[in-house]
Each structure stands twice: as structure tokens, then as C-alpha cells.
Design a protein around this motif. Structure first.
Motif, PDB file in Angstrom:
ATOM      1  N   VAL A   1       0.857  -1.188   0.000  1.00 43.96           N
ATOM      2  CA  VAL A   1       0.000   0.000   0.000  1.00 43.96           C
ATOM      3  C   VAL A   1       0.890   1.234   0.000  1.00 43.96           C
ATOM      4  N   ILE A   2       0.578   2.208  -0.874  1.00 42.71           N
ATOM      5  CA  ILE A   2       1.311   3.477  -0.881  1.00 42.71           C
ATOM      6  C   ILE A   2       0.316   4.635  -0.812  1.00 42.71           C
ATOM      7  N   SER A   3       0.857   5.825  -0.635  1.00 47.51           N
ATOM      8  CA  SER A   3       0.017   7.004  -0.454  1.00 47.51           C
ATOM      9  C   SER A   3      -0.856   7.246  -1.692  1.00 47.51           C
ATOM     10  N   PRO A   4      -2.020   7.901  -1.520  1.00 46.80           N
ATOM     11  CA  PRO A   4      -2.866   8.192  -2.681  1.00 46.80           C
ATOM     12  C   PRO A   4      -2.137   9.106  -3.668  1.00 46.80           C
ATOM     13  N   PRO A   5      -2.514   9.060  -4.957  1.00 48.86           N
ATOM     14  CA  PRO A   5      -1.817   9.889  -5.954  1.00 48.86           C
ATOM     15  C   PRO A   5      -1.900  11.374  -5.620  1.00 48.86           C
ATOM     16  N   THR A   6      -0.779  12.061  -5.789  1.00 53.41           N
ATOM     17  CA  THR A   6      -0.756  13.512  -5.578  1.00 53.41           C
ATOM     18  C   THR A   6      -1.302  14.209  -6.828  1.00 53.41           C
ATOM     19  N   THR A   7      -1.497  15.529  -6.727  1.00 50.41           N
ATOM     20  CA  THR A   7      -1.966  16.275  -7.903  1.00 50.41           C
ATOM     21  C   THR A   7      -0.966  16.119  -9.035  1.00 50.41           C
ATOM     22  N   ALA A   8       0.330  16.188  -8.698  1.00 49.59           N
ATOM     23  CA  ALA A   8       1.361  16.062  -9.734  1.00 49.59           C
ATOM     24  C   ALA A   8       1.240  14.711 -10.433  1.00 49.59           C
ATOM     25  N   GLU A   9       0.998  13.659  -9.667  1.00 55.10           N
ATOM     26  CA  GLU A   9       0.870  12.328 -10.289  1.00 55.10           C
ATOM     27  C   GLU A   9      -0.363  12.264 -11.184  1.00 55.10           C
ATOM     28  N   LYS A  10      -1.453  12.905 -10.748  1.00 54.21           N
ATOM     29  CA  LYS A  10      -2.664  12.889 -11.585  1.00 54.21           C
ATOM     30  C   LYS A  10      -2.432  13.675 -12.869  1.00 54.21           C
ATOM     31  N   ASP A  11      -1.567  14.698 -12.800  1.00 50.07           N
ATOM     32  CA  ASP A  11      -1.252  15.464 -14.019  1.00 50.07           C
ATOM     33  C   ASP A  11      -0.364  14.656 -14.969  1.00 50.07           C
ATOM     34  N   GLU A  12       0.595  13.941 -14.406  1.00 53.47           N
ATOM     35  CA  GLU A  12       1.614  13.273 -15.229  1.00 53.47           C
ATOM     36  C   GLU A  12       1.196  11.900 -15.736  1.00 53.47           C
ATOM     37  N   LEU A  13       0.346  11.218 -14.981  1.00 52.77           N
ATOM     38  CA  LEU A  13       0.000   9.836 -15.336  1.00 52.77           C
ATOM     39  C   LEU A  13      -1.462   9.767 -15.763  1.00 52.77           C
ATOM     40  N   SER A  14      -1.742   8.936 -16.767  1.00 50.28           N
ATOM     41  CA  SER A  14      -3.130   8.807 -17.222  1.00 50.28           C
ATOM     42  C   SER A  14      -3.907   7.956 -16.209  1.00 50.28           C
ATOM     43  N   ALA A  15      -5.240   8.007 -16.318  1.00 46.76           N
ATOM     44  CA  ALA A  15      -6.080   7.208 -15.416  1.00 46.76           C
ATOM     45  C   ALA A  15      -5.751   5.730 -15.586  1.00 46.76           C
ATOM     46  N   GLU A  16      -5.481   5.300 -16.841  1.00 44.13           N
ATOM     47  CA  GLU A  16      -5.146   3.881 -17.079  1.00 44.13           C
ATOM     48  C   GLU A  16      -3.838   3.522 -16.382  1.00 44.13           C
ATOM     49  N   GLU A  17      -2.866   4.444 -16.475  1.00 42.13           N
ATOM     50  CA  GLU A  17      -1.569   4.152 -15.848  1.00 42.13           C
ATOM     51  C   GLU A  17      -1.720   4.058 -14.332  1.00 42.13           C
ATOM     52  N   LEU A  18      -2.487   4.978 -13.769  1.00 38.81           N
ATOM     53  CA  LEU A  18      -2.690   4.929 -12.318  1.00 38.81           C
ATOM     54  C   LEU A  18      -3.409   3.634 -11.941  1.00 38.81           C
ATOM     55  N   ALA A  19      -4.402   3.259 -12.752  1.00 36.73           N
ATOM     56  CA  ALA A  19      -5.143   2.030 -12.455  1.00 36.73           C
ATOM     57  C   ALA A  19      -4.237   0.813 -12.561  1.00 36.73           C
ATOM     58  N   ALA A  20      -3.246   0.893 -13.465  1.00 37.25           N
ATOM     59  CA  ALA A  20      -2.316  -0.242 -13.625  1.00 37.25           C
ATOM     60  C   ALA A  20      -1.231  -0.238 -12.549  1.00 37.25           C
ATOM     61  N   GLY A  21      -1.254   0.743 -11.649  1.00 31.09           N
ATOM     62  CA  GLY A  21      -0.304   0.750 -10.534  1.00 31.09           C
ATOM     63  C   GLY A  21       0.896   1.649 -10.746  1.00 31.09           C
ATOM     64  N   TYR A  22       0.942   2.381 -11.885  1.00 35.00           N
ATOM     65  CA  TYR A  22       2.101   3.249 -12.130  1.00 35.00           C
ATOM     66  C   TYR A  22       2.038   4.478 -11.224  1.00 35.00           C
ATOM     67  N   ARG A  23       3.174   4.845 -10.658  1.00 30.78           N
ATOM     68  CA  ARG A  23       3.253   5.994  -9.764  1.00 30.78           C
ATOM     69  C   ARG A  23       4.589   6.697  -9.950  1.00 30.78           C
ATOM     70  N   LEU A  24       4.665   7.919  -9.472  1.00 28.55           N
ATOM     71  CA  LEU A  24       5.937   8.645  -9.524  1.00 28.55           C
ATOM     72  C   LEU A  24       6.658   8.396  -8.201  1.00 28.55           C
ATOM     73  N   ALA A  25       7.873   7.857  -8.295  1.00 30.33           N
ATOM     74  CA  ALA A  25       8.602   7.481  -7.073  1.00 30.33           C
ATOM     75  C   ALA A  25       8.934   8.695  -6.209  1.00 30.33           C
ATOM     76  N   CYS A  26       9.048   9.868  -6.831  1.00 34.05           N
ATOM     77  CA  CYS A  26       9.397  11.046  -6.038  1.00 34.05           C
ATOM     78  C   CYS A  26       8.206  11.569  -5.247  1.00 34.05           C
ATOM     79  N   GLN A  27       6.998  11.073  -5.581  1.00 31.72           N
ATOM     80  CA  GLN A  27       5.791  11.589  -4.927  1.00 31.72           C
ATOM     81  C   GLN A  27       5.219  10.599  -3.906  1.00 31.72           C
ATOM     82  N   ALA A  28       5.309   9.321  -4.241  1.00 32.19           N
ATOM     83  CA  ALA A  28       4.621   8.317  -3.428  1.00 32.19           C
ATOM     84  C   ALA A  28       5.470   7.884  -2.239  1.00 32.19           C
ATOM     85  N   VAL A  29       4.810   7.607  -1.118  1.00 36.00           N
ATOM     86  CA  VAL A  29       5.516   7.060   0.047  1.00 36.00           C
ATOM     87  C   VAL A  29       4.843   5.739   0.429  1.00 36.00           C
TER      88      VAL A  29
END
Ligand code: FES
Length: 606
Positions: free
Chosen positions: A58-86
Motif C-alpha cells: 500500500v502506498i500514499s494516494p496519488p498527488t496532484t502532480a501524479e494525476k497530471d503526469e500519469l493517465s487514469a489507465e496508468e494509475l489504475a495499472a499501478g504506475y506511480r511517480l517514485a518522487c511523490q509516493a511514500v
């Protein structure tokens, strides 16, 4: 008070594990154990270069930056920005190859798949009674007498016989006999010191580079990997110029053959250092495109230079290693899987095997990007394949400041808030630009409106400057570079990328047309090859090299031809499957295809 909770962050496929305090970003967690992720924007969440995929935990919910950079499909597939997620629990991360920085990129990396071990060779440790005045049997007779269930049927190739007497005496009549089993034949492949390891060699001969693997044939372990430039480059950059050299130069073919074999022998020596000797290599699999295959085997290539590009042989070959000058065990055999047709050779068969198309019912486009790019479309049991000349631009050749993917090469480019950000291999001042960087640079220029559809620089773009006598996109000004000169993308560089991407995309479109499919029918696009492993798929989509599909439909697999070659070394069944794949392929010749030139012309545009 600070949270004392500690979480484990498992970093795959690198295989490192970090232990970090709650609240630590995944980027910092990776860095704490020396796994360097790309971070062009310095962790601001704006460059999308530190992307990872959450495999478990489990990691932190997507930040605004992650929602800007990653598509909904990518987020659904588990892709995240390592600099944002904890991490909010112990987690396992899957790090895509393009998110990793590497000190030097070699083309030997590829996926390892578990397969059932069924090598064609087996070993038996025996002790042989030495001769005496009362026992004058020959060395061969005495050797046969200790072989289990031998009825005189085991063959000893002449080179093995030639060294038998010396080896048996040196080893004081104890030896490890390696027997090769094929189609009812048994042959001695090696007379090794007792209990020594038994190795196999897999080699992918690329037009530009060679990748070699040393495999323990009993455990299946890949003991070592090594790569080297193909020395034939000095005699021609692509397959056509090598064919010309072989035809027009006295002894040209044997010179090219000797060069590649010499390099293979050097790679063998490098791989064996510290683990054994080349004599312990008792079996080998070599793959390459049709021209590399023919040159290695010493077969004429003249007919491959003109239509209808017929090969001398398309069936599998089994050649004694010594016949081609490879310094392995005196009884070692080299297996070359079948070629398909035209320039689509045994390396593409190996790639298709390596990516597991035999276990896959989905519609897959498989692309092996190199100086020559091979493309296959797998759909409903059909395999349609073609080959296109994509040229060496992605290897950094023909590019003003191009270089191979080595220390100091710009490998990533982003334009963020009107500023150009670059990342170099090794994190040192830039000295040139490698294929993934060139692709990024063109894609970012397009996104920033610095290029028109034809690839011309827009004069009003703030990114286009005068550098010397011509205008260009300055990636790194002289004061920041390792050599004190600007690193620039020129109009001619853009043109090289247009030619390469148009050839690849036109090949893809022709195959889709032949199968009556549209892009959206593709369940997966597999990209193989050294450059293909590190390119940013978003950039490849932006320049139009590949169809615009969601990121999670792309899989970058490294040197899949090397993976397939290793599988064939470890399993006779995988060889049979490779031969079956080659049989099934329907080859599409682009040179004479009515739609190819139209597609190529239209795909030259962005
Ligand atoms: Fe994470 Fe740039 S470093 S988005």
C-alpha cells in the motif's frame, strides 16, 4: 514525535531491498540502497521520469502532480511517480528499465524465463583403466567400455579423438565425458576434467553489437553476460554495405567471418575468466539476422543483396564449432535456428520464442529495433513478419552529436516550464546524445511546438538557436558540457529520426493491413533490443514510431533474442518450438508491397 515505523521496499527486477522510515519517498528509498532512478525534475513531480509500478503493498494516494503526469489507465495499472509516493506498508515495486539510470548500457540484458531443463548434452564422470602390456586396447575402446549402455554407437568426432590420448593421460584416466544426444545419435561433445562444470554459449550477433551469455547447462544459471561491438562495422554500417564488401573484396566474406568469430572468442575468454575454461563449453546456440547468420556460417551473401533476397538455407544448421573457428570444446556443436525469409533471421525466431508467443493467445505486435528492425504481428495463430531498414540513427550514428549509450550520453530530455532538462548516463557532464535521448529531444520539441509536421524548425520557437553556421535545438550549452562545445540537435538529425521512425511505423501499418486489424485490436506491443529497452514509450508514441495506445499495453523486454537463444541452449524442446515458429511465419516483403511506400511517405510527417 517522528514516526518510528520502518517499511521494507523491495525493488524489482534489480533485486535490492531498502528499509526506510515511514514518510520516505520511494525515490529516496531506492537511492538509499544505490538504485538510481531517473529524476530529471529533481523530484518536483513534473518530468515523469521516475515512474515505478506498485506490484504489492500500500502506498500514499496519488498527488496532484501524479494525476497530471500519469493517465487514469496508468494509475489504475499501478504506475506511480517514485518522487511523490511514500510507502504505507511493506511494498514491492516493479521498476521499468527506462526509469533506471545505468553506468553503461549493454544490450545483453533480457528477461529470464523459467523453462524445463532439457539440454541436448549430459555428463558422466568415469574412471578408465589405463593400458598396460597385458591390456593393449585402444583409448577409444577403453573409453567406450565405461560408457553406460553403449553398444558401440557413441561417435567421437575427429577433433575429440585427436586430443583424447593427451587428455586421458593428463587427467590420470579420470574424466567427465559429455555426450550430445540428437535424433538417435550420440556423440562425445567434451572430455573434461572430472567433476568440472559443463557450460553452453548463447550468442546474438547483431549488425551493430554482439551479446554473449555463458550458461551452466546443469543448473540453467546464466553465469555471465558480455557484449561487444560487431567488428564488421569497420567494413559497412548496415547489412547491405556488408554484402557489398563481401562480394566486391577478394576474401571479403572470410574476412568478415573471421572478424566476428575473433570477437566471439574474446567474449568467450572474458566470460570464462574466473569460472572455467572455454574447453568446458560443450554446446552453443548462435542467432542473428539472415546476413549475420550467413556470414558467421561462411555462406555466400551475394544473393541476399538483390530481390528476391533468397537465403542459401533457411533450415536449422548444426555446425562443429571448430569448423567456424570458435575455440570451445573440441566436440562442441553450434546450433543455428532456422531463418524466416529476407533479412528476418534466426534472431527474430529467437525473439519470438523469448517473449513466449507460444504461450500467448493475445494479439501481439513484437518489434525488435536495431539497424534493421524486425516486426511480427501475432493474431489468431497467424504470425506475419517483415523487416525494415531503420538505420543506425538510434545507435547514435549519423547524428551530429550522437554517441552510443555510454557514460556522458544524454539519455533523457524533458522541456518543463520552458526549460530544457537533460539526464546523462552516469550523471556526468554531457558529451553527446544516445538513441533514447535523440528520440526524447525530437518528441519534446514537437510537444513544445518547436517543430512543424514536416520536421522543420519553427523560427519563432525559443528553443531554436543559432549554433555555429546553422540553427539547432541546443540541448546542452557549451558551458555545461564535458567538452566545452554546444550539444545540438540539427535539422538533419531530425530528418534521420523521421526516416527511421517512418520505416518502423510503415512496417507496422502494412502488417496490420495484411491482418485486417486496427491499432486498438493490439493487446500488447512488445519492444525488444538495446535501444528498445531504454526508449521512452511516450516519446515513441509522440513522434509516431508506434501506434498511440495506453502505456500499459507496451512491454519492453531487453534482448529477447538473447533470451530465446539461452532457452534453446537449455532445452531441445525449445529448439523444436523455434523451428515450428519459423515454419508458421508468413513473411511480408516490404520492398515489393504495394502499400509500403505510401505508408512510408505519410509517416515521414509527425
Ligand atoms: Fe519524479 Fe521528476 S523526479 S517526476
Amino acid at each position: 514525535m517522528a514516526d518510528e515505523t520502518i517499511f521494507k521496499v523491495d525493488l524489482q527486477p534489480v533485486g535490492r531491498r531498502a528499509q526506510v522510515a515511514a514518510g520516505t519517498t520511494l525515490l529516496a528509498a531506492a537511492r538509499s540502497v544505490g538504485v538510481e532512478l531517473q529524476s530529471i525534475c529533481g523530484g518536483a513531480g513534473t518530468c515523469n521520469s521516475c515512474r515505478v509500478r506498485l506490484a504489492k503493498g500500500v502506498i500514499s494516494p496519488p498527488t496532484t502532480a501524479e494525476k497530471d503526469e500519469l493517465s487514469a489507465e496508468e494509475l489504475a495499472a499501478g504506475y506511480r511517480l517514485a518522487c511523490q509516493a511514500v510507502a504505507l506498508s511493506d511494498v514491492c515495486l516493479d521498476i521499468p528499465a527506462e526509469s533506471l539510470t545505468a553506468p553503461q548500457r549493454v544490450q545483453v540484458e533480457g528477461e529470464d524465463r523459467k523453462i524445463v531443463l532439457q539440454p541436448l548434452v549430459s555428463a558422466v564422470d568415469v574412471h578408465i583403466a589405463p593400458p598396460s602390456l597385458t591390456d593393449l586396447r585402444s583409448d577409444l575402446t577403453r573409453l567406450r567400455s565405461v560408457l553406460p549402455s553403449d553398444n558401440g554407437g557413441v561417435e567421437l568426432p575427429l577433433p575429440v579423438l585427436a586430443s583424447l590420448a593427451e587428455k586421458l593421460r593428463r587427467q590420470e584416466w579420470s574424466t567427465r565425458l559429455v555426450v550430445r544426444h540428437t535424433a538417435g545419435r550420440r556423440q562425445i561433445a567434451g572430455v573434461l576434467p572430472p567433476h568440472s562444470r559443463m557450460f553452453g554459449l548463447a550468442v546474438d550477433i547483431g549488425t551493430t553489437k554482439l551479446a554473449a551469455y555463458l550458461i551452466d547447462l546443469e543448473s540453467g544459471e546464466t553465469v555471465g553476460r558480455a557484449g561487444a561491438p560487431n567488428p564488421q562495422i569497420a567494413y559497412g554500417e548496415d547489412v547491405i554495405s556488408r554484402i557489398c564488401f563481401a562480394n566486391q573484396t577478394p576474401e571479403g566474406l572470410s574476412l568478415l567471418q573471421n572478424k566476428v568469430v575473433q570477437t566471439m572468442n574474446h567474449l568467450v575468454a572474458e566470460l570464462c575468466a574466473g569460472v572455467g575454461s572455454p574447453e568446458q563449453i560443450v554446446d552453443a546456440v548462435v542467432v542473428g539476422n539472415t546476413v549475420m547468420h550467413h556470414i558467421f556460417a561462411g555462406l555466400p551473401v551475394d544473393q541476399l543483396g538483390t530481390a528476391p533476397f533468397a537465403s542459401v538455407v533457411s533450415e536449422k544448421l548444426e555446425i562443429p564449432a571448430a569448423h567456424v573457428g570458435l575455440s570451445l570444446s573440441s566436440g562442441a556443436t553450434v546450433y543455428l535456428p532456422p531463418n524466416i525469409a529476407g533479412y528476418v533471421g534466426a534472431d527474430h525466431v529467437a525473439m519470438l520464442l523469448g517473449i513466449g508467443i507460444d504461450q500467448n493467445q493475445r494479439t501481439v505486435l513484437a518489434i525488435d529495433i536495431g539497424t534493421n528492425t524486425e516486426i511480427s504481428l501475432i493474431h489468431h495463430g497467424r504470425i506475419l513478419s517483415c523487416s525494415c531498414a531503420s538505420g543506425p540513427a538510434f545507435e547514435g550514428a549519423h547524428i551530429r552529436h550522437g554517441m552510443r549509450a555510454a557514460q556522458g550520453a544524454i539519455e533523457r530530455v524533458r522541456i518543463i516550464d520552458g526549460k530544457v532538462h537533460t539526464h546523462t548516463i552516469g550523471g556526468v557532464p554531457p558529451v553527446g546524445i544516445c538513441g533514447s535521448g535523440i528520440l526524447d529531444a525530437v518528441a519534446e520539441m514537437l510537444a513544445a511546438n518547436g517543430l512543424d509536421k514536416r520536421g522543420n524548425f519553427r523560427k519563432d520557437s525559443p528553443f531554436i538557436c543559432q549554433s555555429g553556421s546553422e540553427s539547432g535545438f541546443v540541448l546542452a550549452p557549451a558551458v555545461t558540457t564535458g567538452h566545452g562545445s554546444d550539444i545540438v540537435i540539427t535539422r538533419q538529425d531530425v530528418n534521420e529520426i523521421q526516416l527511421a521512425k517512418a520505416a518502423i511505423r510503415a512496417g507496422i501499418e502494412v502488417l496490420l493491413q495484411e491482418a485486417g486489424l486496427e491499432h486498438r485490436c493490439l493487446d500488447e506491443i512488445v519492444i525488444a533490443g538495446a535501444f528498445g529497452s531504454y526508449l521512452d514509450v511516450r516519446s515513441a508514441i509522440r513522434v509516431g514510431m508506434v501506434p498511440p495506445l495506453p502505456r500499459d499495453r507496451f512491454r519492453q523486454v531487453g534482448n529477447a533474442a538473447g533470451t530465446g537463444a539461452r532457452q534453446m541452449l537449455l532445452s531441445g524442446e525449445r529448439r523444436r518450438m523455434a523451428e515450428e515458429i519459423a515454419q508458421r511465419v508468413e513473411y511480408v516483403e516490404l520492398a515489393s508491397h504495394r502499400a509500403f511506400s505510401d505508408w512510408f511517405a505519410s509517416e515521414l510527417h509527425f
